[in-house]
Design a protein around this motif. Structure first.
Motif, mmCIF file in Angstrom:
data_model
loop_
_atom_site.group_PDB
_atom_site.id
_atom_site.type_symbol
_atom_site.label_atom_id
_atom_site.label_comp_id
_atom_site.label_asym_id
_atom_site.label_seq_id
_atom_site.Cartn_x
_atom_site.Cartn_y
_atom_site.Cartn_z
ATOM 1 N N UNK A 150 -2.777 8.747 -1.819
ATOM 2 C CA UNK A 150 -1.570 8.243 -2.481
ATOM 3 C C UNK A 150 -0.777 7.237 -1.632
ATOM 4 N N UNK A 151 -0.495 7.524 -0.323
ATOM 5 C CA UNK A 151 0.242 6.525 0.461
ATOM 6 C C UNK A 151 -0.506 5.199 0.558
ATOM 7 N N UNK A 152 -1.816 5.280 0.748
ATOM 8 C CA UNK A 152 -2.608 4.055 0.870
ATOM 9 C C UNK A 152 -2.532 3.242 -0.424
ATOM 10 N N UNK A 153 -2.659 3.922 -1.566
ATOM 11 C CA UNK A 153 -2.639 3.208 -2.853
ATOM 12 C C UNK A 153 -1.279 2.559 -3.120
ATOM 13 N N UNK A 154 -0.205 3.351 -2.985
ATOM 14 C CA UNK A 154 1.121 2.818 -3.325
ATOM 15 C C UNK A 154 1.503 1.687 -2.381
ATOM 16 N N UNK A 155 1.300 1.909 -1.065
ATOM 17 C CA UNK A 155 1.643 0.848 -0.117
ATOM 18 C C UNK A 155 0.728 -0.362 -0.317
ATOM 19 N N UNK A 156 -0.537 -0.111 -0.630
ATOM 20 C CA UNK A 156 -1.467 -1.219 -0.838
ATOM 21 C C UNK A 156 -1.079 -2.082 -2.019
ATOM 22 N N UNK A 157 -0.495 -1.467 -3.040
ATOM 23 C CA UNK A 157 -0.127 -2.214 -4.242
ATOM 24 C C UNK A 157 1.216 -2.914 -4.065
ATOM 25 N N UNK A 158 2.166 -2.278 -3.334
ATOM 26 C CA UNK A 158 3.543 -2.770 -3.338
ATOM 27 C C UNK A 158 4.010 -3.381 -2.022
ATOM 28 N N UNK A 159 3.298 -3.144 -0.926
ATOM 29 C CA UNK A 159 3.775 -3.623 0.373
ATOM 30 C C UNK A 159 2.744 -4.548 0.975
ATOM 31 N N UNK A 160 3.121 -5.834 1.174
ATOM 32 C CA UNK A 160 2.126 -6.768 1.646
ATOM 33 C C UNK A 160 1.801 -6.557 3.121
ATOM 34 N N UNK A 161 2.625 -5.772 3.835
ATOM 35 C CA UNK A 161 2.409 -5.564 5.259
ATOM 36 C C UNK A 161 1.320 -4.550 5.599
ATOM 37 N N UNK A 162 0.736 -3.872 4.585
ATOM 38 C CA UNK A 162 -0.273 -2.856 4.903
ATOM 39 C C UNK A 162 -1.516 -3.507 5.504
ATOM 40 N N UNK A 163 -1.989 -2.941 6.642
ATOM 41 C CA UNK A 163 -3.228 -3.431 7.246
ATOM 42 C C UNK A 163 -4.274 -2.324 7.207
ATOM 43 N N UNK A 164 -5.530 -2.729 7.505
ATOM 44 C CA UNK A 164 -6.600 -1.742 7.406
ATOM 45 C C UNK A 164 -6.416 -0.635 8.448
ATOM 46 N N UNK A 165 -5.949 -1.026 9.649
ATOM 47 C CA UNK A 165 -5.742 0.012 10.683
ATOM 48 C C UNK A 165 -4.666 0.993 10.256
ATOM 49 N N UNK A 166 -3.572 0.447 9.681
ATOM 50 C CA UNK A 166 -2.503 1.312 9.209
ATOM 51 C C UNK A 166 -2.986 2.269 8.136
ATOM 52 N N UNK A 167 -3.756 1.748 7.195
ATOM 53 C CA UNK A 167 -4.245 2.581 6.094
ATOM 54 C C UNK A 167 -5.154 3.686 6.615
ATOM 55 N N UNK B 14 2.875 3.035 7.912
ATOM 56 C CA UNK B 14 3.775 1.892 8.097
ATOM 57 C C UNK B 14 3.846 1.507 9.570
ATOM 58 N N UNK B 15 3.986 2.502 10.464
ATOM 59 C CA UNK B 15 4.143 2.202 11.890
ATOM 60 C C UNK B 15 2.901 1.505 12.433
ATOM 61 N N UNK B 16 1.717 2.043 12.145
ATOM 62 C CA UNK B 16 0.493 1.436 12.677
ATOM 63 C C UNK B 16 0.281 0.050 12.078
ATOM 64 N N UNK B 17 0.630 -0.132 10.802
ATOM 65 C CA UNK B 17 0.488 -1.462 10.195
ATOM 66 C C UNK B 17 1.382 -2.470 10.902
ATOM 67 N N UNK B 18 2.598 -2.057 11.231
ATOM 68 C CA UNK B 18 3.532 -2.985 11.899
ATOM 69 C C UNK B 18 3.043 -3.345 13.291
#
Lengths: 128, 488
Positions: free
Chosen positions: B396-413, B461-465
């Motif tokens: 769920x976090x991966x899907x929602x952030x992937x759809x709505x937050x452009x800052x998501x990276x593969x490492x963060x996910x 979020x932290x790892x993506x940043x």
């Protein structure tokens, strides 16, 4: 529902593997910095995404707050545990049946509002 | 109970499901037919199919059983199962349809452009699917044991074989028909008995075993709410629905994003109507069959109540109906799960061919069958609730952030999914061991979602940043594709 009587033509969906979806998306709407039209398009898209996200969060929070108030009402309005409807306390009946109409109403409202956001985006981009 | 009724009902449902499945085979020929029914499925059909697939053993038997066992706390389960589709509507339905991917791992790879993110997602989808099939097979084992007297393993084996054969033969096109049929079967199979039982009980014969005040004590009522457990359960059920692989794959069969939203609203209506009936069954059970809670057979309430309250041929017909509905529930949820699992396994390991899909369908059935045969059911609604908690903490976090937050990276996910998986997995598997010695943390381990989901989001979020490689090159284009409405 605007269902037409004839079904739409069958669409062959290909490339189950790999980044086919991503590469075809890249050619869809370029947003390079040298291209002012592309920049404006990108701004419109970002504002669409923001308005859809704001709408979704507003609706979700509204649903949570309404549910909370409903549950508090069941817990604190006196007499609901001792009033019986066909042998079942009214408090149980309300918790068992009361939230579903709320869910459907909230869902239908969101459907219309999300459609309006998309219509606004369309009217902005199709003028050009 | 007369075993003949059980045999007739079970064989009848199995035959009808298989027939509809093979009928679908004639129109299902190409790879795309097999995976997503060529995207021509109408909202009402699709919504019925989603309902048919979603209403599992937990909904059909488990909710009524839990109301009998624990009281009004159980009423939160159907609320959460329905509310999950509201969250799906708000955050996922239309963008996911527009993503143009077949499965959740396809979505992950297209969004994050990373093979590793895809592999982690695939692994999670497979684990979630397997653990969701297990309670279905346990429900089948219970139903067959109660209604025919055969040993438990016979029921689990029968459902597993039928599902593997139908899915391997027909793919999803046929499954859409089967699932839509299953929804209306399940609704009828609960609604008619409920109406009949209410008419009989309304006549005053047989009398209730407990007075209303004894059957519905205030101590088990809505006023006596365990706040942490209820909130955590709602987080799990509301957000867990987003990540269920068999639910998501169904959205790819909508013609466009707007149709995906419409389908979801129809699903909300269908589920709301459906859950009236297990709820009434549970209420009836508390007044008329309280002994079932004591004997540990609460999950069999729906199967046993018609025969107890309505003697004679009418009772037999009602019993046959609920058995058919229950069996339909196990078949439909398991086959939906096997379709999505087989899609993932065959694409990732077997090259995505039709033959690979068939092999994968069989593999996806055998593993949960072995787990179901080796373990005992500990309440159907509860074990499905734990699968929701795991899904809510991982996909769920991966899907929602992937759809709505452009800052998501593969490492963060990847970091977020692994954090959620390790924390919620440890709480679910290790919880029973620790909870006995340290009682005050027991609720936090038994209902982990309220803390594992936020932690998974924070880590993502932290790892993506911190990820110096930044977001993938195609992120803006992909988000555009997800959110911009289709051309008319």
């Amino acid at each position: 529902m605007s269902d037409s009587p004839t079904p739409p033509p069958r669409v062959r969906v290909t490339a189950p593997r790999s980044a086919g979806a991503a590469t075809s998306a890249r050619t869809l709407r370029p947003s390079g910095t040298d291209d002012p039209a592309g920049d404006i398009a990108a701004v419109y898209v970002r504002s669409l995404i923001r308005s859809q996200l704001r709408l979704a969060i507003t609706v979700a929070v509204g649903f949570a707050v309404a549910t909370l108030l409903f549950v508090l009402a069941i817990a604190f309005v006196p007499g609901l545990d001792d009033t019986y409807l066909a042998g079942v306390p009214v408090s149980w009946v309300l918790l068992g049946a009361g939230i579903y109409p709320l869910v459907i109403t909230v869902g239908a409202l969101y459907l219309r509002a999300a459609g309006r956001n998309e219509a606004r985006y369309r009217s902005l981009t199709e003028d050009e | 109970m007369n075993p003949a009724i059980g045999y007739i009902a079970i064989v009848g449902v199995a035959l009808v499901s298989a027939l509809i499945g093979f009928y679908g085979l004639r129109v299902s020929r190409t790879t795309s037919d097999f995976y997503v029914a060529s995207r021509t499925v109408r909202p009402w059909w699709n919504a019925s199919a989603i309902g048919g697939e979603y209403l599992s053993a937990a909904s059909f038997l488990g909710v009524a059983g839990l109301i009998l066992l624990t009281g009004s706390a159980a009423l939160w389960f159907p609320i959460g199962y329905t509310g999950g589709y509201l969250m799906l509507l708000l955050f996922v339905a239309a963008p996911l349809r527009r993503s143009g991917a077949y499965t959740i791992p396809d979505f992950t790879e297209a969004r994050l452009e990373s093979q590793w993110a895809r592999r982690v997602t695939s692994l999670l989808v497979i684990v979630i699917g397997w653990f969701y099939i297990v309670p279905q097979l346990q429900g089948a084992a219970l139903t067959v044991r109660i209604t025919t007297g055969l040993p438990s393993w016979a029921g689990a084996l029968a459902v597993a074989v039928l599902v593997a054969v139908v899915v391997a033969a027909g793919g999803m096109r046929s499954i859409t028909f089967v699932q839509a049929f299953q929804f209306w079967l399940k609704l009828t199979a609960l609604a008619l008995p409920v109406v009949a039982l209410l008419l009989v009980v309304g006549g005053g014969e047989p009398p209730a075993q407990l007075s209303p005040a004894e059957a519905f004590p205030v101590s088990a009522g809505p006023g006596d709410l365990d706040v942490y457990r209820t909130v955590s359960l709602m987080v799990a059920l509301l957000l867990g629905t987003l990540g269920l692989p068999h639910v998501l794959v169904r959205f790819y069969t909508n013609p466009d994003g707007v149709a995906a939203r419409r389908t979801t609203v129809i699903v909300l209506v269908l589920l709301s109507v459906f859950y009236v009936f297990p709820t009434v069954f549970g209420f009836l059970g508390r007044a008329f069959a309280p002994d079932l809670a004591a004997s540990g057979e609460a999950d069999a309430l729906i199967l046993l109540l018609p025969d107890r309250l309505v003697p004679g041929p009418l009772g037999d017909v009602l019993t046959a109906l609920v058995i058919a509905g229950a069996f339909g529930a196990f078949l439909s949820t398991s086959s939906g799960l096997v379709v999505s699992l087989a899609g993932v396994i065959s694409q990732d390991l077997l090259g995505g061919s039709v033959r690979g899909f068939r092999i994968a369908a069989i593999v996806s059935t055998i593993v949960p069958l072995l787990v179901a045969l080796a373990t005992e059911s500990s309440g159907l609604a509860g074990s499905v609730g734990l699968v929701f908690a795991f899904t809510a903490s991982t996909l769920c976090p991966m899907l929602i952030l992937g759809i709505w937050w452009r800052g998501l990276t593969s490492r963060g996910a990847i970091a977020g999914m692994l954090t959620g998986a390790v924390l919620s997995g440890a709480a679910i598997l290790g919880g029973p061991l620790v909870a006995a010695s340290v009682p005050f943390i027991a609720p936090f381990l038994e209902q982990p979602a309220a803390w594992t989901v936020p932690l998974a989001v924070i880590v993502t979020v932290a790892v993506s940043r911190l990820d110096r490689r930044g977001t993938p090159a195609g992120t803006d284009a992909f988000l555009t594709r997800l959110h911009v409405p289709e051309r008319r």
